[in-house]
Write a protein that holds these residues in place. Structure first.
Motif, mmCIF file in Angstrom:
data_model
loop_
_atom_site.group_PDB
_atom_site.id
_atom_site.type_symbol
_atom_site.label_atom_id
_atom_site.label_comp_id
_atom_site.label_asym_id
_atom_site.label_seq_id
_atom_site.Cartn_x
_atom_site.Cartn_y
_atom_site.Cartn_z
ATOM 1 N N ASN A 1 122.765 46.842 95.394
ATOM 2 C CA ASN A 1 123.236 47.015 94.021
ATOM 3 C C ASN A 1 124.706 46.636 93.906
ATOM 4 N N LEU A 2 125.050 45.982 92.799
ATOM 5 C CA LEU A 2 126.435 45.642 92.497
ATOM 6 C C LEU A 2 126.693 45.937 91.022
ATOM 7 N N PHE A 3 127.745 46.720 90.740
ATOM 8 C CA PHE A 3 128.112 47.053 89.375
ATOM 9 C C PHE A 3 129.598 46.761 89.186
ATOM 10 N N THR A 4 129.912 45.788 88.328
ATOM 11 C CA THR A 4 131.294 45.490 87.966
ATOM 12 C C THR A 4 131.374 45.366 86.449
ATOM 13 N N ALA A 5 132.556 45.046 85.951
ATOM 14 C CA ALA A 5 132.724 44.906 84.506
ATOM 15 C C ALA A 5 131.889 43.759 83.953
ATOM 16 N N LYS A 6 131.663 42.742 84.742
ATOM 17 C CA LYS A 6 130.922 41.567 84.267
ATOM 18 C C LYS A 6 129.529 41.434 84.883
ATOM 19 N N TRP A 7 129.292 42.060 86.030
ATOM 20 C CA TRP A 7 128.041 41.830 86.749
ATOM 21 C C TRP A 7 127.274 43.126 86.991
ATOM 22 N N ILE A 8 125.970 43.042 86.821
ATOM 23 C CA ILE A 8 125.034 44.056 87.298
ATOM 24 C C ILE A 8 123.975 43.313 88.115
ATOM 25 N N VAL A 9 123.893 43.626 89.391
ATOM 26 C CA VAL A 9 122.969 42.918 90.282
ATOM 27 C C VAL A 9 122.125 43.941 91.037
ATOM 28 N N ASN A 10 120.833 43.723 91.035
ATOM 29 C CA ASN A 10 119.918 44.541 91.823
ATOM 30 C C ASN A 10 118.966 43.609 92.566
ATOM 31 N N LEU B 1 110.636 39.512 97.245
ATOM 32 C CA LEU B 1 112.012 39.734 96.825
ATOM 33 C C LEU B 1 112.043 39.811 95.307
ATOM 34 N N ASN B 2 112.593 40.899 94.775
ATOM 35 C CA ASN B 2 112.775 41.064 93.335
ATOM 36 C C ASN B 2 114.261 41.048 93.012
ATOM 37 N N ALA B 3 114.596 40.471 91.865
ATOM 38 C CA ALA B 3 116.001 40.351 91.487
ATOM 39 C C ALA B 3 116.180 40.638 90.006
ATOM 40 N N TYR B 4 117.224 41.400 89.697
ATOM 41 C CA TYR B 4 117.675 41.585 88.311
ATOM 42 C C TYR B 4 119.168 41.301 88.292
ATOM 43 N N ILE B 5 119.576 40.342 87.465
ATOM 44 C CA ILE B 5 120.983 39.946 87.378
ATOM 45 C C ILE B 5 121.392 39.922 85.915
ATOM 46 N N ASN B 6 122.483 40.584 85.615
ATOM 47 C CA ASN B 6 123.034 40.636 84.263
ATOM 48 C C ASN B 6 124.493 40.211 84.337
ATOM 49 N N TRP B 7 124.821 39.103 83.670
ATOM 50 C CA TRP B 7 126.186 38.570 83.707
ATOM 51 C C TRP B 7 126.761 38.573 82.297
ATOM 52 N N SER B 8 127.785 39.376 82.070
ATOM 53 C CA SER B 8 128.500 39.391 80.792
ATOM 54 C C SER B 8 129.628 38.376 80.879
ATOM 55 N N ALA B 9 129.305 37.132 80.524
ATOM 56 C CA ALA B 9 130.270 36.046 80.669
ATOM 57 C C ALA B 9 131.480 36.249 79.775
ATOM 58 N N THR B 10 131.245 36.704 78.547
ATOM 59 C CA THR B 10 132.314 37.038 77.600
ATOM 60 C C THR B 10 131.872 38.297 76.852
ATOM 61 N N PRO B 11 132.755 38.898 76.066
ATOM 62 C CA PRO B 11 132.327 40.067 75.284
ATOM 63 C C PRO B 11 131.171 39.771 74.334
ATOM 64 N N LYS B 12 130.942 38.485 74.005
ATOM 65 C CA LYS B 12 129.882 38.138 73.066
ATOM 66 C C LYS B 12 128.737 37.346 73.706
ATOM 67 N N THR B 13 128.810 37.102 74.999
ATOM 68 C CA THR B 13 127.795 36.279 75.668
ATOM 69 C C THR B 13 127.290 36.974 76.915
ATOM 70 N N ARG B 14 125.965 37.075 77.020
ATOM 71 C CA ARG B 14 125.374 37.746 78.175
ATOM 72 C C ARG B 14 124.145 36.965 78.650
ATOM 73 N N LEU C 1 118.648 37.582 84.209
ATOM 74 C CA LEU C 1 117.553 37.018 84.991
ATOM 75 C C LEU C 1 116.791 38.170 85.622
ATOM 76 N N ASN C 2 115.479 38.160 85.452
ATOM 77 C CA ASN C 2 114.634 39.207 86.008
ATOM 78 C C ASN C 2 113.373 38.542 86.554
ATOM 79 N N GLY C 3 113.157 38.639 87.856
ATOM 80 C CA GLY C 3 111.993 37.969 88.419
ATOM 81 C C GLY C 3 111.758 38.359 89.860
ATOM 82 N N GLY C 4 110.773 37.719 90.440
ATOM 83 C CA GLY C 4 110.438 38.013 91.825
ATOM 84 C C GLY C 4 109.527 36.955 92.415
ATOM 85 N N VAL C 5 109.523 36.903 93.726
ATOM 86 C CA VAL C 5 108.632 36.019 94.473
ATOM 87 C C VAL C 5 108.028 36.832 95.611
#
Length: 227
Positions: A8-17, A55-68, A71-75
Protein backbone atom coordinates in the motif's frame (compact mmCIF):
# COMPACT_ATOMS: atom_id res chain seq x y z
CA UNK A 1 -6.77 -21.30 1.49
CA UNK A 2 -5.59 -17.83 0.48
CA UNK A 3 -2.07 -16.45 0.73
CA UNK A 4 -1.35 -12.86 -0.26
CA UNK A 5 1.33 -10.19 -0.09
CA UNK A 6 -0.02 -6.63 -0.09
CA UNK A 7 1.71 -3.33 -0.84
CA UNK A 8 0.00 0.00 0.00
CA UNK A 9 1.10 3.55 -0.78
CA UNK A 10 -0.78 6.68 0.34
CA UNK A 11 0.45 10.17 -0.61
CA UNK A 12 -1.17 13.47 -1.50
CA UNK A 13 -1.30 12.47 -5.17
CA UNK A 14 -1.13 8.66 -5.16
CA UNK A 15 -3.13 5.79 -3.72
CA UNK A 16 -1.67 2.42 -4.71
CA UNK A 17 -2.75 -1.04 -3.65
CA UNK A 18 -0.99 -4.11 -5.11
CA UNK A 19 -1.93 -7.64 -4.06
CA UNK A 20 0.04 -10.69 -5.10
CA UNK A 21 -2.12 -13.71 -4.25
CA UNK A 22 -2.24 -17.48 -4.34
CA UNK A 23 -5.37 -19.49 -3.57
CA UNK A 24 -6.09 -23.19 -3.67
CA UNK A 25 -8.94 -25.48 -2.74
CA UNK A 26 -8.98 -29.27 -3.02
CA UNK A 27 -12.78 -29.68 -2.88
CA UNK A 28 -14.09 -26.57 -4.64
CA UNK A 29 -17.73 -26.32 -5.69
CA UNK A 30 -17.77 -26.39 -9.48
CA UNK A 31 -20.52 -26.31 -12.09
CA UNK A 32 -20.46 -29.17 -14.58
CA UNK A 33 -22.70 -30.65 -17.28
CA UNK A 34 -23.35 -34.15 -18.57
CA UNK A 35 -25.52 -35.66 -21.28
CA UNK A 36 -28.00 -38.34 -20.21
CA UNK A 37 -31.32 -39.66 -21.64
CA UNK A 38 -31.16 -37.15 -24.50
CA UNK A 39 -30.94 -34.25 -22.00
CA UNK A 40 -28.06 -31.94 -21.17
CA UNK A 41 -27.98 -31.73 -17.36
CA UNK A 42 -26.17 -28.99 -15.41
CA UNK A 43 -25.47 -29.21 -11.68
CA UNK A 44 -22.84 -28.49 -9.00
CA UNK A 45 -20.58 -30.58 -6.82
CA UNK A 46 -17.47 -30.52 -4.61
CA UNK A 47 -15.49 -32.15 -7.39
CA UNK A 48 -12.68 -29.74 -8.30
CA UNK A 49 -9.16 -28.79 -7.37
CA UNK A 50 -8.96 -25.05 -7.96
CA UNK A 51 -5.65 -23.19 -7.92
CA UNK A 52 -5.22 -19.53 -8.86
CA UNK A 53 -2.15 -17.27 -8.89
CA UNK A 54 -2.61 -13.60 -9.64
CA UNK A 55 -1.87 -9.94 -9.19
CA UNK A 56 -4.52 -7.29 -8.47
CA UNK A 57 -3.87 -3.57 -8.69
CA UNK A 58 -5.73 -0.40 -7.75
CA UNK A 59 -4.04 2.90 -8.63
CA UNK A 60 -5.46 6.37 -8.10
CA UNK A 61 -3.44 9.34 -9.34
CA UNK A 62 -4.60 12.89 -8.57
CA UNK A 63 -2.62 14.62 -11.30
CA UNK A 64 -4.11 18.03 -10.47
CA UNK A 65 -6.84 19.23 -8.09
CA UNK A 66 -9.28 18.84 -11.00
CA UNK A 67 -7.89 15.75 -12.76
CA UNK A 68 -7.83 12.19 -11.48
CA UNK A 69 -6.86 8.92 -13.17
CA UNK A 70 -7.77 5.47 -11.84
CA UNK A 71 -6.84 1.92 -12.78
CA UNK A 72 -8.43 -1.17 -11.26
CA UNK A 73 -7.69 -4.63 -12.61
CA UNK A 74 -6.00 -7.95 -12.26
CA UNK A 75 -4.37 -10.84 -14.06
CA UNK A 76 -4.39 -14.45 -12.90
CA UNK A 77 -3.50 -17.97 -13.95
CA UNK A 78 -6.24 -20.49 -13.15
CA UNK A 79 -5.81 -24.27 -12.97
CA UNK A 80 -8.97 -26.39 -12.62
CA UNK A 81 -8.85 -30.19 -12.32
CA UNK A 82 -11.35 -32.89 -11.39
CA UNK A 83 -10.34 -36.53 -10.95
CA UNK A 84 -14.03 -37.37 -10.42
CA UNK A 85 -15.00 -36.15 -13.88
CA UNK A 86 -11.65 -36.61 -15.58
CA UNK A 87 -11.60 -32.98 -16.76
CA UNK A 88 -8.98 -30.25 -16.54
CA UNK A 89 -8.71 -26.70 -17.80
CA UNK A 90 -6.21 -23.88 -17.29
CA UNK A 91 -5.04 -20.58 -18.68
CA UNK A 92 -4.48 -16.86 -18.16
CA UNK A 93 -7.36 -14.44 -17.63
CA UNK A 94 -7.51 -10.74 -16.84
CA UNK A 95 -9.76 -7.69 -16.51
CA UNK A 96 -9.13 -3.97 -16.25
CA UNK A 97 -11.05 -0.74 -15.76
CA UNK A 98 -9.37 2.58 -16.56
CA UNK A 99 -10.98 5.87 -15.64
CA UNK A 100 -10.59 9.63 -15.94
CA UNK A 101 -12.43 12.13 -13.75
CA UNK A 102 -12.12 15.78 -14.77
CA UNK A 103 -13.70 18.94 -13.37
CA UNK A 104 -14.57 21.24 -16.29
CA UNK A 105 -15.49 24.94 -16.26
CA UNK A 106 -18.72 25.85 -14.41
CA UNK A 107 -18.05 22.90 -12.03
CA UNK A 108 -19.18 20.32 -14.57
CA UNK A 109 -17.81 16.91 -13.65
CA UNK A 110 -16.79 14.59 -16.49
CA UNK A 111 -16.15 10.88 -16.04
CA UNK A 112 -14.82 8.47 -18.68
CA UNK A 113 -14.26 4.76 -18.04
CA UNK A 114 -13.15 1.86 -20.19
CA UNK A 115 -13.68 -1.73 -19.07
CA UNK A 116 -12.22 -4.80 -20.73
CA UNK A 117 -11.84 -8.48 -19.96
CA UNK A 118 -10.18 -11.45 -21.63
CA UNK A 119 -11.23 -15.08 -21.99
CA UNK A 120 -12.30 -16.69 -18.68
CA UNK A 121 -12.08 -20.41 -17.91
CA UNK A 122 -14.44 -22.93 -16.33
CA UNK A 123 -13.97 -26.63 -15.68
CA UNK A 124 -15.30 -27.68 -19.09
CA UNK A 125 -14.69 -24.68 -21.30
CA UNK A 126 -14.39 -20.92 -21.57
CA UNK A 127 -16.16 -17.65 -22.39
CA UNK A 128 -14.68 -14.86 -24.47
CA UNK A 129 -14.14 -11.39 -23.06
CA UNK A 130 -15.80 -8.04 -23.75
CA UNK A 131 -14.95 -4.35 -23.76
CA UNK A 132 -17.00 -1.18 -23.38
CA UNK A 133 -16.75 2.56 -22.79
CA UNK A 134 -18.83 4.57 -20.31
CA UNK A 135 -19.00 8.32 -19.81
CA UNK A 136 -21.00 10.94 -17.96
CA UNK A 137 -21.36 14.69 -17.42
CA UNK A 138 -22.90 15.98 -14.20
CA UNK A 139 -23.49 19.27 -12.42
CA UNK A 140 -24.72 20.01 -8.89
CA UNK A 141 -26.83 22.97 -7.79
CA UNK A 142 -28.48 24.26 -4.61
CA UNK A 143 -25.58 23.41 -2.31
CA UNK A 144 -25.19 19.94 -3.90
CA UNK A 145 -28.82 18.98 -3.25
CA UNK A 146 -29.84 19.08 -6.92
CA UNK A 147 -27.84 16.89 -9.31
CA UNK A 148 -28.27 16.70 -13.10
CA UNK A 149 -26.33 14.19 -15.17
CA UNK A 150 -26.13 12.74 -18.67
CA UNK A 151 -24.47 9.36 -19.16
CA UNK A 152 -23.78 6.96 -22.01
CA UNK A 153 -22.53 3.43 -22.59
CA UNK A 154 -21.31 1.71 -25.73
CA UNK A 155 -19.30 -1.41 -26.60
CA UNK A 156 -16.00 -0.73 -28.37
CA UNK A 157 -16.72 -3.45 -30.93
CA UNK A 158 -19.91 -1.91 -32.35
CA UNK A 159 -23.47 -1.50 -31.14
CA UNK A 160 -23.58 -4.90 -29.37
CA UNK A 161 -21.43 -6.96 -27.05
CA UNK A 162 -20.40 -10.19 -28.75
CA UNK A 163 -19.65 -13.07 -26.37
CA UNK A 164 -18.94 -16.68 -27.29
CA UNK A 165 -18.86 -19.61 -24.89
CA UNK A 166 -17.74 -23.20 -25.36
CA UNK A 167 -18.11 -26.29 -23.15
CA UNK A 168 -17.34 -29.92 -23.81
CA UNK A 169 -17.95 -33.24 -22.05
CA UNK A 170 -17.35 -36.92 -22.65
CA UNK A 171 -20.23 -37.17 -25.12
CA UNK A 172 -21.23 -33.64 -26.10
CA UNK A 173 -19.98 -30.26 -27.32
CA UNK A 174 -21.95 -27.10 -26.58
CA UNK A 175 -21.19 -23.69 -28.06
CA UNK A 176 -23.14 -20.44 -27.94
CA UNK A 177 -22.87 -17.09 -29.66
CA UNK A 178 -24.55 -14.22 -27.80
CA UNK A 179 -25.03 -10.59 -28.76
CA UNK A 180 -26.26 -7.96 -26.30
CA UNK A 181 -27.57 -4.64 -27.70
CA UNK A 182 -25.90 -2.28 -25.25
CA UNK A 183 -25.73 1.26 -26.56
CA UNK A 184 -27.43 3.56 -24.07
CA UNK A 185 -27.90 7.26 -23.39
CA UNK A 186 -29.64 8.37 -20.19
CA UNK A 187 -30.55 11.58 -18.36
CA UNK A 188 -31.09 11.77 -14.61
CA UNK A 189 -32.18 14.42 -12.14
CA UNK A 190 -32.13 13.99 -8.38
CA UNK A 191 -32.81 16.20 -5.38
CA UNK A 192 -31.90 15.46 -1.76
CA UNK A 193 -34.40 16.51 0.91
CA UNK A 194 -33.70 16.85 4.62
CA UNK A 195 -30.41 16.51 6.46
CA UNK A 196 -27.71 14.17 5.23
CA UNK A 197 -26.27 11.79 7.82
CA UNK A 198 -23.41 9.33 7.67
CA UNK A 199 -24.07 5.67 8.51
CA UNK A 200 -21.23 3.93 10.31
CA UNK A 201 -20.28 0.64 8.68
CA UNK A 202 -19.38 -2.48 10.61
CA UNK A 203 -15.68 -3.04 11.04
CA UNK A 204 -15.71 -6.79 10.43
CA UNK A 205 -17.43 -8.78 7.72
CA UNK A 206 -17.83 -12.49 7.01
CA UNK A 207 -16.78 -13.82 3.62
CA UNK A 208 -17.77 -17.33 2.55
CA UNK A 209 -14.83 -18.52 0.48
CA UNK A 210 -15.93 -22.14 -0.05
CA UNK A 211 -18.53 -21.26 -2.71
CA UNK A 212 -17.05 -20.75 -6.14
CA UNK A 213 -18.08 -17.59 -7.94
CA UNK A 214 -19.81 -18.87 -11.05
CA UNK A 215 -20.96 -15.50 -12.31
CA UNK A 216 -21.68 -15.59 -16.05
CA UNK A 217 -20.61 -13.00 -18.58
CA UNK A 218 -24.18 -11.76 -18.93
CA UNK A 219 -24.33 -11.14 -15.17
CA UNK A 220 -21.06 -9.22 -15.39
CA UNK A 221 -22.51 -7.04 -18.13
CA UNK A 222 -25.61 -6.42 -16.02
CA UNK A 223 -23.51 -5.35 -13.06
CA UNK A 224 -21.50 -3.03 -15.29
CA UNK A 225 -24.68 -1.33 -16.54
CA UNK A 226 -26.05 -0.88 -13.02
CA UNK A 227 -22.81 0.81 -11.92
Amino acid sequence: HNISAVYNLFTAKWIVNLTLRQSFCNNAIEQYSFYKNNLLNTTYGNIAKNSQSGLNAYINWSATPKTRFTLNGGVSYVDLRSSTLGYSNYGWQSNVMCGLQQTLPWNVRMSLNMIASTKSYSMQGYSTGFNAMMGSLSRSFCKDRLNISVSGLTPLSGSSLHIKSYTTGNDYINSSDMRFPLRMLSFSLSYTFGRQTMIKKTKHTITNEDIKNAESKSESVGTMIEK
